[in-house]
Design an enzyme around this catalytic site. Sequence first.
Site, PDB file in Angstrom:
ATOM      1  N   HIS A 527       0.837  -1.204   0.000  1.00  0.00           N
ATOM      2  CA  HIS A 527       0.000   0.000   0.000  1.00  0.00           C
ATOM      3  C   HIS A 527       0.878   1.264   0.000  1.00  0.00           C
ATOM      4  CE1 HIS A 527      -3.779  -2.027   2.038  1.00  0.00           C
ATOM      5  NE2 HIS A 527      -3.588  -2.426   0.799  1.00  0.00           N
ATOM      6  N   HIS A 570      -7.967  -0.184   3.598  1.00  0.00           N
ATOM      7  CA  HIS A 570      -7.359  -0.563   2.317  1.00  0.00           C
ATOM      8  C   HIS A 570      -7.565   0.641   1.402  1.00  0.00           C
ATOM      9  CE1 HIS A 570      -7.166  -5.073   3.026  1.00  0.00           C
ATOM     10  NE2 HIS A 570      -7.776  -4.609   4.104  1.00  0.00           N
TER      11      HIS A 570
HETATM   12  C1  LIG Z   1      -1.309  -7.335  -3.929  1.00  0.00           C
HETATM   13  C2  LIG Z   1      -2.159  -6.151  -3.577  1.00  0.00           C
HETATM   14  C3  LIG Z   1      -3.312  -6.333  -2.834  1.00  0.00           C
HETATM   15  C4  LIG Z   1      -4.111  -5.241  -2.508  1.00  0.00           C
HETATM   16  N1  LIG Z   1      -5.302  -5.450  -1.884  1.00  0.00           N
HETATM   17  C5  LIG Z   1      -6.172  -4.422  -1.751  1.00  0.00           C
HETATM   18  C6  LIG Z   1      -7.495  -4.654  -1.314  1.00  0.00           C
HETATM   19  O1  LIG Z   1      -7.909  -5.791  -1.056  1.00  0.00           O
HETATM   20  N2  LIG Z   1      -8.327  -3.575  -1.193  1.00  0.00           N
HETATM   21  C7  LIG Z   1      -7.903  -2.311  -1.494  1.00  0.00           C
HETATM   22  O2  LIG Z   1      -8.681  -1.373  -1.338  1.00  0.00           O
HETATM   23  N3  LIG Z   1      -6.655  -2.070  -1.923  1.00  0.00           N
HETATM   24  C8  LIG Z   1      -5.802  -3.100  -2.094  1.00  0.00           C
HETATM   25  N4  LIG Z   1      -4.560  -2.873  -2.617  1.00  0.00           N
HETATM   26  C9  LIG Z   1      -4.143  -1.488  -2.875  1.00  0.00           C
HETATM   27  C10 LIG Z   1      -4.739  -0.828  -4.109  1.00  0.00           C
HETATM   28  O3  LIG Z   1      -5.080  -1.762  -5.102  1.00  0.00           O
HETATM   29  C11 LIG Z   1      -3.704   0.174  -4.635  1.00  0.00           C
HETATM   30  O4  LIG Z   1      -3.370   1.033  -3.589  1.00  0.00           O
HETATM   31  C12 LIG Z   1      -4.218   0.993  -5.819  1.00  0.00           C
HETATM   32  O5  LIG Z   1      -4.562   0.178  -6.908  1.00  0.00           O
HETATM   33  C13 LIG Z   1      -3.171   2.009  -6.258  1.00  0.00           C
HETATM   34  O6  LIG Z   1      -3.709   2.779  -7.307  1.00  0.00           O
HETATM   35  P1  LIG Z   1      -2.771   3.635  -8.262  1.00  0.00           P
HETATM   36  O7  LIG Z   1      -3.632   4.168  -9.331  1.00  0.00           O
HETATM   37  O8  LIG Z   1      -1.981   4.548  -7.427  1.00  0.00           O
HETATM   38  O9  LIG Z   1      -1.733   2.586  -8.850  1.00  0.00           O
HETATM   39  P2  LIG Z   1      -2.003   1.252  -9.690  1.00  0.00           P
HETATM   40  O10 LIG Z   1      -3.416   0.810  -9.581  1.00  0.00           O
HETATM   41  O11 LIG Z   1      -0.983   0.267  -9.256  1.00  0.00           O
HETATM   42  O12 LIG Z   1      -1.744   1.693 -11.188  1.00  0.00           O
HETATM   43  C14 LIG Z   1      -0.480   2.100 -11.685  1.00  0.00           C
HETATM   44  C15 LIG Z   1      -0.387   1.666 -13.134  1.00  0.00           C
HETATM   45  O13 LIG Z   1       0.683   2.335 -13.770  1.00  0.00           O
HETATM   46  C16 LIG Z   1       1.361   1.414 -14.594  1.00  0.00           C
HETATM   47  N5  LIG Z   1       2.723   1.908 -14.788  1.00  0.00           N
HETATM   48  C17 LIG Z   1       3.704   2.023 -13.858  1.00  0.00           C
HETATM   49  N6  LIG Z   1       4.795   2.576 -14.400  1.00  0.00           N
HETATM   50  C18 LIG Z   1       4.505   2.814 -15.706  1.00  0.00           C
HETATM   51  C19 LIG Z   1       5.233   3.388 -16.769  1.00  0.00           C
HETATM   52  N7  LIG Z   1       6.483   3.833 -16.621  1.00  0.00           N
HETATM   53  N8  LIG Z   1       4.637   3.476 -17.982  1.00  0.00           N
HETATM   54  C20 LIG Z   1       3.356   3.031 -18.160  1.00  0.00           C
HETATM   55  N9  LIG Z   1       2.628   2.483 -17.163  1.00  0.00           N
HETATM   56  C21 LIG Z   1       3.198   2.389 -15.952  1.00  0.00           C
HETATM   57  C22 LIG Z   1       1.266   0.109 -13.860  1.00  0.00           C
HETATM   58  O14 LIG Z   1       1.520  -1.001 -14.690  1.00  0.00           O
HETATM   59  C23 LIG Z   1      -0.141   0.179 -13.302  1.00  0.00           C
HETATM   60  O15 LIG Z   1      -1.079  -0.349 -14.200  1.00  0.00           O
HETATM   61  C24 LIG Z   1      -3.723  -3.936  -2.928  1.00  0.00           C
HETATM   62  C25 LIG Z   1      -2.558  -3.763  -3.663  1.00  0.00           C
HETATM   63  C26 LIG Z   1      -1.786  -4.847  -4.007  1.00  0.00           C
HETATM   64  C27 LIG Z   1      -0.553  -4.640  -4.821  1.00  0.00           C
END
Ligand SMILES: Cc1cc2nc3c(=O)[nH]c(=O)nc-3n(C[C@H](O)[C@H](O)[C@H](O)COP(=O)(O)OP(=O)(O)OC[C@H]3O[C@@H](n4cnc5c(N)ncnc54)[C@H](O)[C@@H]3O)c2cc1C
Length: 614
Positions: A527, A570
């Site tokens: 997270h 979460h």
């Molecule tokens: C294993 C796991 C279990 C979890 N369980 C829960 C849960 O049960 N409930 C909950 O609420 N939260 C959970 N979380 C947390 C939640 O899913 C994340 O905090 C959230 O998805 C983060 O959102 P974000 O948009 O910041 O990043 P992300 O959703 O991770 O999106 C970032 C995206 O950017 C892309 N990316 C990265 N670098 C580049 C680049 N240079 N060029 C192009 N694309 C790129 C990645 O591939 C990814 O698709 C969990 C997370 C994980 C990893």
Amino acid sequence: MRLLLALAAGLATKAQPQAPLQGITTNGPLVHRQTFDYIVVGGGLAGLTVANRLSELNATVLVIEAGNDDRKDERVYDITKYGAAFSSDLDWHWPTADGKAIMGGKTLGGSSSINGATWTRAGREAYDALPRFHGGIQGEGRWAWDSMSAYMRKSEAFRPPEAWQVAAGAGYNPSFHGGNGPVQTRFSAGMYRGGHQAAFVQVMSGAGVQHISDGAGGVGAGVGWHASSLDSGNWRSSSATAYWTPVEGRSNIAVLVGHVTTKIETEAGTTVRAKGVSFSGPSGNGTAYAGADVILAAGAIMSPHLLQVSGIGGATELKAAGIAPVLDLPGVGRNLQEQTMSTIAAPRVAGYNVNGTGPSNMIAYPNASALFGNATAFNQGVAANLSSFAEAAFKAGAAVSAEGALAALQIQANVIKRGAAVAELFLDGGWPNGGLGINMWTLLPFSRGRVVSPSSSAVYPRIEPNFFSAVADMQIQAAGVRLARFAFASAPLCDFVGSETMPGPQVGGDDEALVPWIQYNFGTVSHPLGTCAMMRREWGGVVDSNLTVYGTSNLRVVDASVLPMQVSAHLAATLYGVAENAADIIKDAFVARRTGLAVDVTSSACRRARTLFW
Ligand SMILES: Cc1cc2nc3c(=O)[nH]c(=O)nc-3n(C[C@H](O)[C@H](O)[C@H](O)COP(=O)(O)OP(=O)(O)OC[C@H]3O[C@@H](n4cnc5c(N)ncnc54)[C@H](O)[C@@H]3O)c2cc1C
Ligand SMILES: *[C@@H]1O[C@H](CO)[C@@H](O)[C@H](O)[C@H]1NC(C)=O
Ligand SMILES: *[C@@H]1O[C@H](CO)[C@@H](O)[C@H](O)[C@H]1NC(C)=O
Ligand SMILES: *[C@@H]1O[C@H](CO)[C@@H](O)[C@H](O)[C@H]1NC(C)=O
Ligand SMILES: *[C@@H]1O[C@H](CO)[C@@H](O)[C@H](O)[C@H]1NC(C)=O
Ligand SMILES: *[C@@H]1O[C@H](CO)[C@@H](O)[C@H](O)[C@H]1NC(C)=O
Ligand SMILES: *[C@@H]1O[C@H](CO)[C@@H](O)[C@H](O)[C@H]1NC(C)=O
Ligand SMILES: *[C@@H]1O[C@H](CO)[C@@H](O)[C@H](O)[C@H]1NC(C)=O
């Protein structure tokens, strides 16, 4: 005036983008040298949410996602296969400097495509504190609870539990939930009915963690059944299915998958302008241009990394890494906050049937009073040691100054005093080893870390979480482990399990025994956040309250990086709210810009418009 409007319309006509790109593409050359109004870097949770909303405008949107479109991969859509994606091609699996790893989805939908689908919100005290980080007023403005809870509801389509689920414990208050949003939420079809969850609630209530029937309404600290992000078929509802699938037929939005964004291309000036981004993938390298904004949504590890490799970060660190600074913004990558997990386990007693499958939904969220019996001593200890935590963060390069770190930590300490949950005890059925397990983690760590790019061509940044560098974090972790052990050993939960096997009886209950066991066995929660914090610049903030990177005119960050502090939940539900909020900010600016174009053709607003569209 009529002439001006006509001129404006003429300008706008020329603005039509070239060959309309739409849908999913793996063809980098098709995108190369094209201009879009918006380029969203990262097609994860926040990226697809923002892209969907921007495509409601008369504007073109390109998303660049490093992973592929895996919506039809059972490791993604089948929540009962949770964990199958870990360490696979769908997981970035970033190594940390201390030998652990942080997971993150590398696939359309990002981490929302591989996460555990737990759907939880923090208490209102967490959101109400957010404005204070950027100089706003506690409880006021678009980032405080009233506004954020509306955005969280906007993202959600909650379906009330069926009668058998209510009988199994599911509670809900319809006014806490959205009914028409894209993300489908409900209680799992595999809800556990064996009795261990109800027993856990009883034990926790006895320990001072009150039962809450629905934690989504602003009071999060308590114990109870929580919903999951699942659709009517009990399949995962992710940002890919919720925010991309419904708009993939739109003619003004496209996603380039399988390509990594390698650099933000900038134009220097009094404020830096993001011209576009360069990308690289199996189909080749290329550059795409943004007429309006470049929007970073690559997550809390990769968004700060991309800024740094593009020359936006602390000038000293950039030079040390051989990167020419474009903008000296030392907060980039600092203020990293990740949580620490300990697993406590016990076998099932012979013949006990958990009577359920898939995600568990039973969580206890003790606040400091419940965790420590009386929070006074803990809060006093935190107050006495806060400046040493801040000093440690600064010395570790995790804060721009001890003063800035202290100011932020003070807000966090206050949130804890107001009753925010400080630990999570997530009760599993049938795991680990077929028994019962409690995953326990510290929700609001005082330790701060950093993400720092070693060179301009580095694929991964160096990640220094500095786990347990603030002693309060270990106090919470140890107290949380004790509470979990107490739960398994107490009636009526002890009727369902044999003797604890993890840590096991050989590990005593005092700090002397417990702390080394924690240190050796803990894992990360995956997270991470805080690395491009929405916070005052002098405290180490990176974006302002409009999510614009300080010192730039059109570069925004909209993902987990912008939260200046962990929230006691979460993260997904909160981040959908952040992204919905961000989308409205960006849409308002777009409309304002177009309006400016129509009424003021000869001014500098007109020249801005030309750079937008040609
Ligand atoms: C294993 C796991 C279990 C979890 N369980 C829960 C849960 O049960 N409930 C909950 O609420 N939260 C959970 N979380 C947390 C939640 O899913 C994340 O905090 C959230 O998805 C983060 O959102 P974000 O948009 O910041 O990043 P992300 O959703 O991770 O999106 C970032 C995206 O950017 C892309 N990316 C990265 N670098 C580049 C680049 N240079 N060029 C192009 N694309 C790129 C990645 O591939 C990814 O698709 C969990 C997370 C994980 C990893
Ligand atoms: C959409 O924008 C284009 C220019 O970008 C303009 O020509 C067209 O009239 C606009 N359409 C609407 C419905 O506003
Ligand atoms: C494409 O980009 C990658 C990564 O930035 C780089 O290593 C490679 O040299 C580039 N290839 C070409 C042909 O430019
Ligand atoms: C699960 O519990 C329900 C309700 O008590 C019961 O009807 C059902 O038979 C149980 N299923 C199993 C597999 O034990
Ligand atoms: C908690 O401890 C403090 C200090 O020891 C004491 O003054 C206070 O009354 C206690 N609070 C409760 C609710 O017991
Ligand atoms: C504060 O620091 C003292 C001395 O290092 C330590 O004994 C105490 O446990 C700390 N308290 C907290 C809450 O961090
Ligand atoms: C902490 O939680 C308990 C039980 O869940 C509750 O009674 C108490 O009011 C909470 N404390 C604060 C400060 O909110
Ligand atoms: C955010 O944008 C609004 C609307 O353009 C503007 O009024 C406000 O001043 C901006 N806030 C900051 C901190 O720049």
